[in-house]
Scaffold this motif. Structure first.
Motif, PDB file in Angstrom:
ATOM      1  N   MET A  86      11.952 -47.401   8.833  1.00  0.00           N
ATOM      2  CA  MET A  86      11.465 -48.779   8.837  1.00  0.00           C
ATOM      3  C   MET A  86       9.979 -48.843   8.493  1.00  0.00           C
ATOM      4  SD  MET A  86      13.612 -50.295  12.087  1.00  0.00           S
ATOM      5  CE  MET A  86      12.261 -51.261  12.595  1.00  0.00           C
ATOM      6  N   LEU A  87       9.178 -47.935   9.041  1.00  0.00           N
ATOM      7  CA  LEU A  87       7.749 -47.931   8.738  1.00  0.00           C
ATOM      8  C   LEU A  87       7.493 -47.574   7.275  1.00  0.00           C
ATOM      9  CD1 LEU A  87       6.304 -46.315  11.972  1.00  0.00           C
ATOM     10  CD2 LEU A  87       6.179 -48.709  11.270  1.00  0.00           C
ATOM     11  N   PHE A  91       5.630 -49.923   4.640  1.00  0.00           N
ATOM     12  CA  PHE A  91       4.500 -49.424   3.853  1.00  0.00           C
ATOM     13  C   PHE A  91       4.757 -49.621   2.365  1.00  0.00           C
ATOM     14  CE2 PHE A  91       2.306 -45.914   1.664  1.00  0.00           C
ATOM     15  CZ  PHE A  91       0.999 -46.232   2.012  1.00  0.00           C
ATOM     16  N   TYR A  92       5.981 -49.370   1.937  1.00  0.00           N
ATOM     17  CA  TYR A  92       6.337 -49.550   0.527  1.00  0.00           C
ATOM     18  C   TYR A  92       6.139 -51.006   0.098  1.00  0.00           C
ATOM     19  CZ  TYR A  92       9.336 -50.396  -3.493  1.00  0.00           C
ATOM     20  OH  TYR A  92       9.832 -50.811  -4.685  1.00  0.00           O
ATOM     21  N   VAL A  94       4.326 -53.382   1.515  1.00  0.00           N
ATOM     22  CA  VAL A  94       2.926 -53.802   1.583  1.00  0.00           C
ATOM     23  C   VAL A  94       2.164 -53.297   0.360  1.00  0.00           C
ATOM     24  CG1 VAL A  94       0.766 -53.433   2.844  1.00  0.00           C
ATOM     25  CG2 VAL A  94       2.814 -54.085   4.071  1.00  0.00           C
ATOM     26  N   THR A  95       2.351 -51.999   0.028  1.00  0.00           N
ATOM     27  CA  THR A  95       1.640 -51.464  -1.134  1.00  0.00           C
ATOM     28  C   THR A  95       2.136 -52.092  -2.437  1.00  0.00           C
ATOM     29  OG1 THR A  95       3.153 -49.577  -1.245  1.00  0.00           O
ATOM     30  CG2 THR A  95       1.068 -49.264  -0.070  1.00  0.00           C
ATOM     31  N   LYS A  96       3.415 -52.432  -2.480  1.00  0.00           N
ATOM     32  CA  LYS A  96       3.945 -53.072  -3.688  1.00  0.00           C
ATOM     33  C   LYS A  96       3.389 -54.481  -3.836  1.00  0.00           C
ATOM     34  CE  LYS A  96       8.300 -54.230  -5.953  1.00  0.00           C
ATOM     35  NZ  LYS A  96       9.754 -54.245  -5.812  1.00  0.00           N
ATOM     36  N   SER A  97       3.298 -55.213  -2.740  1.00  0.00           N
ATOM     37  CA  SER A  97       2.824 -56.596  -2.826  1.00  0.00           C
ATOM     38  C   SER A  97       1.340 -56.685  -3.138  1.00  0.00           C
ATOM     39  CB  SER A  97       3.133 -57.344  -1.528  1.00  0.00           C
ATOM     40  OG  SER A  97       2.389 -56.785  -0.464  1.00  0.00           O
ATOM     41  N   MET A  98       0.565 -55.668  -2.762  1.00  0.00           N
ATOM     42  CA  MET A  98      -0.866 -55.708  -3.096  1.00  0.00           C
ATOM     43  C   MET A  98      -1.185 -54.919  -4.352  1.00  0.00           C
ATOM     44  SD  MET A  98      -2.242 -53.586   0.138  1.00  0.00           S
ATOM     45  CE  MET A  98      -3.332 -52.289  -0.355  1.00  0.00           C
ATOM     46  N   HIS A  99      -0.161 -54.480  -5.083  1.00  0.00           N
ATOM     47  CA  HIS A  99      -0.298 -53.790  -6.368  1.00  0.00           C
ATOM     48  C   HIS A  99      -1.155 -52.532  -6.255  1.00  0.00           C
ATOM     49  CE1 HIS A  99       1.664 -57.194  -8.246  1.00  0.00           C
ATOM     50  NE2 HIS A  99       0.824 -57.981  -7.615  1.00  0.00           N
ATOM     51  N   ALA A 100      -0.925 -51.752  -5.215  1.00  0.00           N
ATOM     52  CA  ALA A 100      -1.732 -50.553  -4.971  1.00  0.00           C
ATOM     53  C   ALA A 100      -1.461 -49.466  -6.005  1.00  0.00           C
ATOM     54  CB  ALA A 100      -1.469 -50.016  -3.562  1.00  0.00           C
ATOM     55  N   VAL A 101      -0.223 -49.330  -6.438  1.00  0.00           N
ATOM     56  CA  VAL A 101       0.103 -48.288  -7.418  1.00  0.00           C
ATOM     57  C   VAL A 101      -0.612 -48.564  -8.737  1.00  0.00           C
ATOM     58  CG1 VAL A 101       1.973 -47.230  -8.733  1.00  0.00           C
ATOM     59  CG2 VAL A 101       2.311 -47.786  -6.337  1.00  0.00           C
ATOM     60  N   PRO A 131      -2.941 -42.589   3.456  1.00  0.00           N
ATOM     61  CA  PRO A 131      -2.274 -43.476   4.421  1.00  0.00           C
ATOM     62  C   PRO A 131      -1.131 -42.808   5.195  1.00  0.00           C
ATOM     63  CG  PRO A 131      -2.509 -44.564   2.319  1.00  0.00           C
ATOM     64  CD  PRO A 131      -2.897 -43.144   2.117  1.00  0.00           C
ATOM     65  N   TRP A 132      -0.530 -41.756   4.637  1.00  0.00           N
ATOM     66  CA  TRP A 132       0.578 -41.120   5.351  1.00  0.00           C
ATOM     67  C   TRP A 132       0.098 -40.318   6.539  1.00  0.00           C
ATOM     68  CZ3 TRP A 132       1.964 -40.115  -0.158  1.00  0.00           C
ATOM     69  CH2 TRP A 132       2.898 -41.039  -0.590  1.00  0.00           C
ATOM     70  N   GLY A 133      -1.082 -39.779   6.492  1.00  0.00           N
ATOM     71  CA  GLY A 133      -1.648 -39.067   7.623  1.00  0.00           C
ATOM     72  C   GLY A 133      -0.798 -37.883   8.050  1.00  0.00           C
TER      73      GLY A 133
END
Length: 141
Positions: A86-87, A91-92, A94-101, A131-133
């Motif tokens: 779930m986490l 994370f996927y 959130v990063t997709k919506s803010m266009h991090a890739v 971010p994965w730590g």
């Protein structure tokens, strides 16, 4: 010394897993995109198949099946796996919506010279792994 007899496995127990793989992979092949069928939908359908099956004990009621299902889901390792899943999904998205890739790719293409490709790709990999730590490290006891 007598050997302990272990209960033999049954192929019927693999049917929900096979159903999950077939429905998810076939939907990805047919639609040419594995994003069209969410994993959770395929897992819910496989869970329904698992609860509908008749196992070795034909006298089991639906309540008995639910009890076994929830006991298996309530195991410590299973809950940990579900929480991590779930986490990771959160994370996927959130990063997709803010266009991090796209941002990290553009940073690499814009600011890294061709001579520094190896060092630059290592730096970008370290940036994206930050971010994965300790997710990949040993679990605390």
């Amino acid at each position: 010394m007598q050997k302990k007899e272990h209960p033999k496995g049954n192929f019927i127990g693999l049917i929900p897993l096979i159903f999950f793989l077939v429905i998810y992979i076939s939907s990805g092949i047919v639609t040419r995109s594995f994003d069209n069928m969410p994993l959770l939908v395929a897992m819910i359908l496989a869970s329904i198949v698992a609860l509908a099956l008749k196992g070795d004990n034909k006298a089991d009621t639906f309540e008995d099946k639910l009890t076994v299902f929830f006991k298996g889901a309530g195991q410590e390792t299973m809950i940990l796996m579900i929480v991590i899943f779930m986490l990771a999904g959160g994370f996927y998205y959130v990063t997709k919506s803010m266009h991090a890739v796209e941002t990290v790719t553009n940073i690499g293409l814009t600011y890294l010279h061709g001579h520094f490709w190896c060092r630059g790709s290592l730096s970008l990999a370290a940036l994206s792994a930050l971010p994965w730590g300790h997710r990949w490290g040993p679990l605390p006891h």
